[in-house]
Design an enzyme around this catalytic site. Structure first.
Site, PDB file in Angstrom:
ATOM      1  CB  SER A 246      28.738  -1.279  10.227  1.00 12.41           C
ATOM      2  OG  SER A 246      28.898  -2.574   9.420  1.00 12.41           O
TER       3      SER A 246
ATOM      4  CE  LYS B  93      24.014  -0.683  12.741  1.00 11.92           C
ATOM      5  NZ  LYS B  93      24.630  -0.558  14.100  1.00 11.92           N
TER       6      LYS B  93
END
Length: 468
Positions: free
Chosen positions: A323, A329
């Protein structure tokens, strides 16, 4: 200064055109280059197809030589030119778009012209001096696009399937190796995304291996047998106009020798010229494989979801940041890429089906689309399976403790207790466990329904995951 100084003038039924001298293709190819700029996928991107077409041309030249229709001098020059193409040279002369009108005539003429001009130079002449060796009269002797083109497509597909086998088998073996690695990892099976009954992670991965092995067997055993039946010698519509029966037999036999495959003449050359059934069969099998691979990718994305709020039963190797806004992430990019690749193969099958359906009477003019989509699908699967095995499957790790925790706290294990406690009693235990947020094992212990030894025996991996 004459702008055509480094050009040669060629003629066809449409008129005249200057061709840059460095090009080995001629006027018919040049017109097709001007007409068709559709997919930006060139013939040169599929070298096995170009080589297969050269093999077909060589087989036909051999037949014409044996029958006395082609002089030894012309044959030797054509043979030399074909071998150059087969060995990978001059492929930059095949820049036609895979999508083209004319049922593949432009592709056939591209090969005829390139071979003719290579042969002319070999004979000591200039490109375009077709009075000494002609693309149609000599290179295309006793041939039509309608028998040469589909025959070359079939040969290319056979060779491409050979190349597909290695990554296919590696992926099958990769899942089998993981099945062995995870054979003692107990986990919950799920149906309709709800807890079902226990299984091992190894069993889950072995199923992945076995389902793909079925498809590889089908593709290896069924498809080549249908692709080995060719309509070479049938010329325009399968009647063999401008070709003799002897030519047909010799050309097919020579092609079989050249590519070392059991190539045979189709029983009905008219049917074989117009019918696209073999291509539809192959496309359907590729779609079947793509569907299975996509389902497996979906399963791995679910099993690895989390890391804290998902299933979290397996861990995929981190490949890249996931991300631009959420620090830390990591996404399952390799299974996602496999999904996308499979969607393309599935869509290609529809294109092949529509193209096969669109043929009229004695010829299917949509063969260029059929060839393009089949070549593309095999290429995509080849690359996708290699990526999936090397960048995902090989490094998958099991979250063993978490899997065990989910089993012990799942209501689904009451199914294993049903033969010992009865349906009504296990139903009551399931309802109570769910209502009070307690584990089934805890309730059994608190109610004294079983001893610890009985619980351990019944809930052992062997008893819960294998027939008794």
């Amino acid at each position: 200064m004459n702008q055509f100084l480094n050009h040669r003038l060629e003629k066809d039924l449409i008129g005249e055109m200057y061709i840059p001298e460095q090009f080995y293709f001629g006027i018919q190819t040049q017109r097709a280059l001007q007409n068709f700029d559709l997919s930006h996928n060139k013939l040169s991107q599929y070298p096995l197809f170009i080589q297969s077409l050269a093999w077909v041309k060589l087989a036909c030249a051999k037949a014409n030589l044996q029958l006395g229709h082609l002089s030894q001098e012309k044959y030797t020059a054509i043979e030399y030119a074909c071998q150059q193409i087969i060995e990978g040279r001059y492929h930059d002369q095949f820049e036609l778009d895979m999508l083209q009108g004319g049922a593949g005539t432009s592709t056939n003429m591209n090969m005829n012209e390139v071979l003719a001009n290579i042969a002319l130079e070999y004979m000591g002449h200039q490109k375009g001096q077709y009075q000494y060796l002609h693309p149609n009269n000599d290179v295309n002797m006793a041939q039509s696009t309608n028998d040469v083109y589909p025959t070359a497509i079939k040969m290319a597909l056979v060779l491409m399937i050979d190349q597909l086998e290695k990554p296919f088998q590696n992926l099958i073996n990769g899942f089998a190796a993981k099945a062995k690695q995870f054979e003692h990892v107990l986990k919950m099976g799920r149906t309709q995304l709800q807890d079902a009954v226990p299984m091992t992670l190894g069993q889950e991965f072995l199923a992945f291996s076995n389902t793909l092995a079925k498809d590889l067997k089908l593709i290896k055993n069924l498809v080549p047998q249908s692709l080995y039946q060719v309509n070479l010698g049938g010329t325009a519509i399968g009647t063999g106009l401008n070709a003799s029966k002897a030519y047909q037999e010799i050309a097919v036999a020579e092609l079989a020798t050249l590519i070392q495959r059991p190539i045979q003449s189709a029983d009905d050359l008219i049917e074989a010229t117009s019918d696209m059934g073999e291509f539809v069969l192959l496309s359907g099998l590729l779609k079947r494989t793509a569907t299975k691979l996509s389902k497996i990718a979906n399963d791995l994305r679910l099993l690895s979801s989390g890391p804290r709020t998902g299933f979290g039963e397996i861990q995929l190797e981190a490949r890249q940041a996931g991300s631009s806004i959420m620090p830390g992430k990591v996404n399952p990019v390799i299974p996602e890429a496999l999904n996308i690749s499979c969607f393309e193969v599935i869509a290609n099958d529809l294109a092949v089906t529509l193209a096969a359906d669109a043929g009229q009477l004695q010829l299917n003019a949509m063969e260029p689309l059929i060839a393009f989509k089949l070549f593309e699908s095999i290429d995509i699967l080849n690359n996708a399976m290699r990526m999936f095995q090397e960048k995902c499957v090989v490094s998958i790790q099991a979250n063993t403790a978490h899997c065990q925790h989910l089993v012990e706290n799942s209501i689904g294990i009451v199914t294993a207790l049903n033969p010992y406690l009865g349906y009504e009693n296990t139903t009551r235990l399931a309802q109570t466990a769910f209502r009070e947020n307690r584990s089934v094992i805890e309730l059994i212990r608190s109610e004294g329904l079983m001893t610890q030894q009985q619980i351990e025996e019944i809930l052992s991996i062997q008893n819960m995951t294998q027939p008794v």
